[in-house]
Design a protein around this motif. Structure first.
Motif, short mmCIF file in Angstrom:
data_model
loop_
_atom_site.label_atom_id
_atom_site.label_comp_id
_atom_site.label_asym_id
_atom_site.label_seq_id
_atom_site.Cartn_x
_atom_site.Cartn_y
_atom_site.Cartn_z
N ASN A 91 -48.66 -6.66 -18.95
CA ASN A 91 -49.12 -7.22 -20.22
C ASN A 91 -48.64 -8.67 -20.41
O ASN A 91 -49.46 -9.56 -20.69
N ASN A 92 -47.35 -8.92 -20.26
CA ASN A 92 -46.83 -10.28 -20.47
C ASN A 92 -47.34 -11.26 -19.42
O ASN A 92 -47.48 -12.46 -19.70
N ALA A 93 -47.64 -10.77 -18.22
CA ALA A 93 -48.20 -11.66 -17.19
C ALA A 93 -49.59 -12.12 -17.58
O ALA A 93 -49.96 -13.29 -17.37
N ASP A 108 -49.40 -6.12 -28.15
CA ASP A 108 -48.05 -6.44 -27.66
C ASP A 108 -47.10 -5.26 -27.81
O ASP A 108 -46.19 -5.28 -28.63
N PRO A 109 -47.29 -4.20 -27.03
CA PRO A 109 -46.32 -3.10 -27.10
C PRO A 109 -44.91 -3.59 -26.80
O PRO A 109 -44.73 -4.62 -26.13
N ALA A 110 -43.92 -2.87 -27.32
CA ALA A 110 -42.53 -3.27 -27.07
C ALA A 110 -42.23 -3.31 -25.58
O ALA A 110 -41.32 -4.02 -25.14
N SER A 111 -43.00 -2.58 -24.80
CA SER A 111 -42.83 -2.56 -23.34
C SER A 111 -43.63 -3.66 -22.65
O SER A 111 -43.80 -3.61 -21.42
N GLY A 119 -52.19 0.98 -18.08
CA GLY A 119 -51.47 1.93 -18.89
C GLY A 119 -51.71 1.74 -20.37
O GLY A 119 -51.85 2.70 -21.13
N ASN A 120 -51.78 0.47 -20.80
CA ASN A 120 -52.10 0.18 -22.20
C ASN A 120 -53.47 0.71 -22.58
O ASN A 120 -53.66 1.25 -23.67
N LEU A 128 -46.13 -4.77 -31.95
CA LEU A 128 -45.52 -5.36 -33.14
C LEU A 128 -46.52 -6.10 -34.01
O LEU A 128 -46.45 -6.03 -35.23
N CYS A 129 -47.46 -6.83 -33.40
CA CYS A 129 -48.37 -7.64 -34.21
C CYS A 129 -49.69 -6.93 -34.52
O CYS A 129 -50.60 -7.52 -35.08
N CYS A 130 -49.77 -5.64 -34.15
CA CYS A 130 -51.04 -4.93 -34.31
C CYS A 130 -51.37 -4.60 -35.76
O CYS A 130 -52.51 -4.25 -36.07
N VAL A 131 -50.38 -4.71 -36.65
CA VAL A 131 -50.66 -4.52 -38.07
C VAL A 131 -51.73 -5.50 -38.54
O VAL A 131 -52.56 -5.18 -39.40
N LYS A 132 -51.77 -6.68 -37.94
CA LYS A 132 -52.77 -7.69 -38.32
C LYS A 132 -53.88 -7.82 -37.28
O LYS A 132 -55.05 -8.03 -37.64
#
Length: 435
Positions: A91-93, A108-111, A119-120, A128-132
């Motif tokens: 994900n981060n890559a 942006d899962p914590a992992s 996997g996502n 964390l930012c999925c609320v928005k």
């Protein structure tokens, strides 16, 4: 092969796989599926193994398909704001690569530093930012997948709009490997956020007060870019590991953020601060130090691995309406007391997604049994409050009873009919999600 037999879900059963295959191409995956289909051998896909529901667990005699070598970003189209990737891309890559073109991949899962896009997609991961900004399903436009007899299909689209046929992409996202193996994903991107974020910090004496603050933010109509909860037990675990000094102010920490530009962001942050203060925060303030604010959110990401250092750890993943977060937090506290179980709490509180964390001493069978009872009581409590048994981790093996209660017999029958249609030989991750 032992390291490929299971994901990170404590208590989820697994067996010894017959083989682990690490394909480099879609053709490799199709060849494996054809053999498994012909022999009736179950097959399970695996990304980085960071899942928390047992969805990637193998049983005795299964074949594990690990996508670790299919890790290429195949294309980034800056004009169309899309990227096409193989499932093993971390994900981060992906985020780092598209940032080179001024673009951003929001989920942006914590992992995110370890988990893969495949996997996502399998679990419809949040973050964390999925609320928005929404979850993985909101960003997947199309995919390539290997289906039940080894046939390769393309689903979805690469255009901004498209309504041809059923939404088979949406069906595959979150299917936890029970319908096919995804070998390529096209995701929608957003412009890279360039403005600074406004961070609001609030400490509270009780979980319920923090829940009241979350409900107040929702009632005020504010949509923060993040609203995260960490209780004292988790804060102390992070402190003991990283010496960050986070647990000094109160029992529960809430972290709110607004990424709205200019005056709008200032106004949102002020409103979040007022909600914190109105709910009884013992300390609430706007953070003016960007490095300090980032450190606080990093502590939120570190909470799970910090608790893992204390012993076997099981995480819940219930989600309730935001206005009922205080009730859900109270129910979790009551369950911890009733079953004499130590439960830490972290949460994507802004969208009602709570992660109670059960810590059980290694080898203590009685404590494990009490924790399992508390786990099921919390699942039932979430459903009673109009919630769901999983917000982002998936059903896997751990939530099958709760999922059956949530869906009901008619909807379960629809799931089984879809499974039978798309996986007629029953080889894809059998016995997961629903019996």
């Amino acid at each position: 092969m032992a390291g490929y037999a299971h994901d990170e879900a404590e208590w989820a059963p697994h067996g010894a796989p017959a083989a682990v295959v690490r394909p480099r191409s879609t053709d490799d995956v199709a060849a494996v599926v054809r053999v498994c289909a012909a022999t009736g051998t179950p097959v399970v896909g695996r990304g980085a193994g960071t899942g928390l529901s047992g969805a990637a667990n193998a049983d005795h005699g299964w074949v594990v398909v690990s996508f670790e070598r299919m890790d290429k970003v195949l294309a980034v189209d800056a004009a169309e704001q899309t990227a096409t990737v193989q499932p093993g891309v971390v994900n981060n890559a992906l985020r780092a690569r598209v940032a080179e073109d001024g673009l951003w991949y929001p989920p942006d899962p914590a992992s995110a530093p370890w988990s893969t896009i495949g996997g996502n997609v399998a679990t419809n991961a949040g973050g964390l930012c999925c609320v928005k900004y929404g979850v993985t399903r909101d960003y997947v436009l199309g995919m390539e997948a290997v289906m039940g007899s080894g046939e390769v299909v393309r689903l979805g689209r690469t255009t901004a709009k498209g309504v041809t046929g059923y939404d088979l992409v949406g069906l595959m996202v979150g299917s936890e490997g029970t319908l096919g193996l995804v070998t390529e994903v096209t995701v929608r991107l957003a412009p890279l956020r360039r403005g600074g974020e406004h961070t609001v910090v609030g400490y509270f004496d009780t979980l319920v007060q923090a829940g009241d603050a979350v409900a107040a933010v929702a009632a005020a109509g504010v949509v923060p870019s993040a609203l995260e909860l960490i209780d004292r037990f988790c804060l102390e675990a992070v402190d003991a590991w990283k010496n960050m000094g986070l647990a000094a102010e109160g029992a529960v920490l809430l972290l709110g953020r607004s990424d709205a530009p200019g005056a709008a962001g200032e106004a949102e942050a002020a409103q979040i601060l007022a909600c914190f203060e109105g709910a009884g925060a013992v300390m609430a303030m706007r953070s003016t130090d960007e490095e300090e604010a980032e450190a606080l959110f990093e502590a939120r990401r570190l909470a799970y691995p910090a608790l893992e250092r204390l012993g076997p750890l099981l995480t819940e993943d219930v989600c309730v309406p935001r206005g009922r977060v205080p009730e859900m937090l109270r129910l979790i506290e009551d369950a911890a007391a009733r079953f004499d179980t130590r439960i830490g709490n972290i949460a994507h509180a802004g969208d009602g997604n709570l992660h109670p964390l059960f810590i059980v001493p290694a080898g203590d069978a009685a404590a494990k049994e009490r924790a399992q009872e508390a786990f099921e009581v919390i699942v039932d409590g979430a459903l009673a409050l109009g919630g769901t048994v999983t917000g982002e981790h998936g059903v896997g093996l751990l939530k099958m009873r709760g999922a059956a209660d949530e869906l009901g017999p008619e909807v379960l029958a629809m799931h089984r009919a879809l499974k039978d249609a798309l996986d007629p030989r029953g080889v894809f991750n059998p016995g997961k999600v629903f019996a």
